[in-house]
Design a protein around this motif. Structure first.
Motif, mmCIF file in Angstrom:
data_model
loop_
_atom_site.group_PDB
_atom_site.id
_atom_site.type_symbol
_atom_site.label_atom_id
_atom_site.label_comp_id
_atom_site.label_asym_id
_atom_site.label_seq_id
_atom_site.Cartn_x
_atom_site.Cartn_y
_atom_site.Cartn_z
ATOM 1 N N SER A 120 1.187 -1.156 0.005
ATOM 2 C CA SER A 120 -0.109 0.179 0.722
ATOM 3 C C SER A 120 0.970 1.466 0.028
ATOM 4 C CB SER A 120 -1.241 -0.498 1.279
ATOM 5 O OG SER A 120 -2.172 -1.247 1.332
ATOM 6 N N LYS A 121 -0.061 2.547 -0.652
ATOM 7 C CA LYS A 121 1.076 3.313 -0.410
ATOM 8 C C LYS A 121 0.757 4.071 0.520
ATOM 9 C CE LYS A 121 -0.050 4.722 -5.492
ATOM 10 N NZ LYS A 121 -0.935 5.292 -6.139
ATOM 11 N N LYS A 122 -0.160 4.174 1.297
ATOM 12 C CA LYS A 122 -0.128 4.478 2.909
ATOM 13 C C LYS A 122 -0.828 3.927 3.616
ATOM 14 C CE LYS A 122 -0.889 8.982 1.117
ATOM 15 N NZ LYS A 122 -1.665 10.687 0.987
ATOM 16 N N LEU A 123 -0.817 3.266 4.484
ATOM 17 C CA LEU A 123 -0.980 2.981 5.854
ATOM 18 C C LEU A 123 -1.455 3.722 7.084
ATOM 19 C CD1 LEU A 123 -1.717 0.137 7.248
ATOM 20 C CD2 LEU A 123 0.276 -0.115 8.151
ATOM 21 N N LEU A 124 -3.106 3.551 7.476
ATOM 22 C CA LEU A 124 -3.622 4.239 8.139
ATOM 23 C C LEU A 124 -4.494 2.865 9.136
ATOM 24 C CD1 LEU A 124 -5.287 6.669 9.495
ATOM 25 C CD2 LEU A 124 -7.248 6.584 7.554
ATOM 26 N N ILE A 125 -4.493 3.806 10.307
ATOM 27 C CA ILE A 125 -4.306 2.592 11.292
ATOM 28 C C ILE A 125 -5.360 3.716 12.746
ATOM 29 C CG2 ILE A 125 -3.299 2.505 13.454
ATOM 30 C CD1 ILE A 125 -2.202 0.296 11.127
ATOM 31 N N ALA A 126 -6.202 2.795 12.529
ATOM 32 C CA ALA A 126 -8.257 3.420 13.250
ATOM 33 C C ALA A 126 -7.658 2.676 15.287
ATOM 34 C CB ALA A 126 -9.253 3.041 12.469
ATOM 35 N N VAL A 127 -7.639 3.096 15.807
ATOM 36 C CA VAL A 127 -7.826 2.278 17.387
ATOM 37 C C VAL A 127 -8.497 3.456 18.029
ATOM 38 C CG1 VAL A 127 -5.679 2.216 17.145
ATOM 39 C CG2 VAL A 127 -5.575 3.826 17.502
ATOM 40 N N ASP A 128 -8.866 3.260 19.459
ATOM 41 C CA ASP A 128 -8.849 3.600 20.445
ATOM 42 C C ASP A 128 -7.966 3.983 21.318
ATOM 43 O OD1 ASP A 128 -9.610 1.931 23.178
ATOM 44 O OD2 ASP A 128 -9.962 1.267 21.313
ATOM 45 N N PRO A 129 -8.300 5.239 22.435
ATOM 46 C CA PRO A 129 -7.349 5.633 23.488
ATOM 47 C C PRO A 129 -5.992 4.071 23.823
ATOM 48 C CG PRO A 129 -8.422 6.694 23.540
ATOM 49 C CD PRO A 129 -9.086 5.924 22.653
ATOM 50 N N ARG A 130 -7.021 3.160 24.421
ATOM 51 C CA ARG A 130 -6.761 2.170 25.161
ATOM 52 C C ARG A 130 -5.074 2.076 24.490
ATOM 53 N NH1 ARG A 130 -11.400 -1.450 25.888
ATOM 54 N NH2 ARG A 130 -11.386 -1.727 23.244
ATOM 55 N N LYS A 131 -4.831 1.774 23.523
ATOM 56 C CA LYS A 131 -4.374 1.180 22.261
ATOM 57 C C LYS A 131 -2.776 2.030 22.457
ATOM 58 C CE LYS A 131 -6.552 -2.171 21.320
ATOM 59 N NZ LYS A 131 -7.169 -2.365 19.667
ATOM 60 N N MET A 132 -2.276 3.219 22.574
ATOM 61 C CA MET A 132 -1.532 4.253 23.227
ATOM 62 C C MET A 132 -0.689 3.523 23.949
ATOM 63 S SD MET A 132 -2.478 5.379 20.200
ATOM 64 C CE MET A 132 -0.321 6.895 20.595
ATOM 65 N N VAL A 133 0.491 3.254 24.053
ATOM 66 C CA VAL A 133 1.166 2.857 24.704
ATOM 67 C C VAL A 133 2.710 3.749 24.554
ATOM 68 C CG1 VAL A 133 0.607 0.661 24.762
ATOM 69 C CG2 VAL A 133 2.589 0.796 23.369
ATOM 70 N N LYS A 134 4.023 3.692 25.969
ATOM 71 C CA LYS A 134 4.916 4.972 25.725
ATOM 72 C C LYS A 134 5.917 3.250 25.441
ATOM 73 C CE LYS A 134 3.646 7.740 28.868
ATOM 74 N NZ LYS A 134 3.880 9.442 28.248
ATOM 75 N N THR A 135 6.010 2.390 25.556
ATOM 76 C CA THR A 135 6.453 1.571 24.718
ATOM 77 C C THR A 135 6.163 -0.063 24.369
ATOM 78 O OG1 THR A 135 7.801 1.727 27.062
ATOM 79 C CG2 THR A 135 8.507 -0.336 26.328
ATOM 80 N N LEU A 136 6.731 -0.148 23.195
ATOM 81 C CA LEU A 136 5.814 -1.744 22.521
ATOM 82 C C LEU A 136 5.994 -2.245 23.506
ATOM 83 C CD1 LEU A 136 7.498 -0.896 18.908
ATOM 84 C CD2 LEU A 136 4.950 -0.484 19.955
ATOM 85 N N GLY A 137 4.864 -3.084 24.083
ATOM 86 C CA GLY A 137 4.887 -4.492 25.209
ATOM 87 C C GLY A 137 4.538 -4.290 26.119
ATOM 88 N N ALA A 138 4.191 -2.948 26.204
ATOM 89 C CA ALA A 138 4.170 -2.871 27.595
ATOM 90 C C ALA A 138 2.270 -3.231 28.780
ATOM 91 C CB ALA A 138 3.316 -0.942 27.539
ATOM 92 N N VAL A 139 1.569 -3.503 27.338
ATOM 93 C CA VAL A 139 0.199 -4.105 27.821
ATOM 94 C C VAL A 139 -0.212 -5.690 26.723
ATOM 95 C CG1 VAL A 139 -2.339 -4.222 27.389
ATOM 96 C CG2 VAL A 139 -0.755 -2.279 27.476
ATOM 97 N N PHE A 140 0.703 -5.254 25.184
ATOM 98 C CA PHE A 140 0.908 -6.899 24.650
ATOM 99 C C PHE A 140 1.717 -7.654 24.472
ATOM 100 C CE2 PHE A 140 -3.995 -4.719 24.313
ATOM 101 C CZ PHE A 140 -4.424 -5.941 23.175
ATOM 102 N N THR A 141 1.338 -9.181 24.368
ATOM 103 C CA THR A 141 2.855 -9.975 24.142
ATOM 104 C C THR A 141 2.872 -9.553 21.659
ATOM 105 O OG1 THR A 141 1.638 -11.882 23.712
ATOM 106 C CG2 THR A 141 2.329 -11.308 26.108
#
Length: 237
Positions: A120-141
């Motif tokens: 794709s020329k562009k990737l647009l990600i749609a989320v709710d605020p719970r998915k925002m983290v300071k460090t990857l892996g903070a919530v999800f494996t």
């Protein structure tokens, strides 16, 4: 169609993000349609717009998304007929603040999601605020898709690299199998000294690994749905 509560604040947030994301699709576009609960809301909104006259062609990142899109009469194709996409809209398990790096794949479609996003020329990600983290892996494996044959040896190689992991299994205890007929292991990421770029390189070089759920430098924009509306983050180059 999705059957999530119309009054759930988290679902309302996802829906706001989904509606805005779908509004970015222009007539005549070739569009990648993602997987997961937010992406299902996107597909529903795209289906509504198609019914009103929007002309697009889609490629889905999972069998479930393909099925929903076809039910909504969205014209679908494949890469044999549509080698490049104008835009892909997808969700994410985690979005790192600042970098817009992602963890994806808890829906079990990370390989197809990455193939579609890369085309794709562009990737647009749609989320709710719970998915925002300071460090990857903070919530999800971190999901990692692996070949079933000799998976025990692949798991050992990953553990030798320092990853704590578990094989994803279904309710009956049998391994979960992706649309691509692979297994998934979920790796716990260290919260100190973790380097996403180095981890991505190590995982790709590990025999038996098909793909990993680190989507680094791929998102063009992230739209976050919230109680008062939406926020759009742009990737900095």
């Amino acid at each position: 169609m999705t059957n999530e509560s119309q009054t759930d604040p988290a679902i309302d947030a996802k829906r706001r993000a989904a509606v805005w994301a779908a509004s970015q699709i222009e007539d005549g576009m070739a569009v990648g349609l993602g997987s997961g609960s937010t992406s299902a809301l996107v597909i529903e909104e795209v289906g509504r717009r198609v019914k009103e006259g929007l002309r697009i062609t889609g490629i889905a990142t999972s069998e479930a998304s393909q099925k929903l899109a076809l039910e909504l009469k969205i014209p679908m194709s494949d890469f044999a007929h549509l080698p490049q996409l104008d835009l892909t809209i997808d969700g994410a398990d985690e979005v790192q603040e600042g970098t817009l790096n992602l963890i994806k794949g808890h829906g079990g479609a990370l390989l197809r999601e990455k193939i579609v996003a890369t085309a794709s020329k562009k990737l647009l990600i749609a989320v709710d605020p719970r998915k925002m983290v300071k460090t990857l892996g903070a919530v999800f494996t971190l999901p990692v898709e692996i070949v079933p044959f000799g998976y025990e040896t692949t798991v050992k190689r990953l553990r030798d690299l320092g990853f704590e992991l578990e094989l994803r299994v279904k309710d009956d205890g049998k391994p979960y199998v992706t649309d691509g007929q692979h297994y998934i292991v979920h790796c716990k990421l260290p919260q100190v000294g973790f380097n996403a770029e180095q981890a991505a390189k190590s995982l790709k070089q590990t025999l038996g690994v098909v793909e990993h759920g680190l989507f680094l430098g791929m998102a063009s924009r992230v739209v976050i749905g919230g109680p008062e509306g939406i926020q759009v983050l742009e990737a900095t180059k």
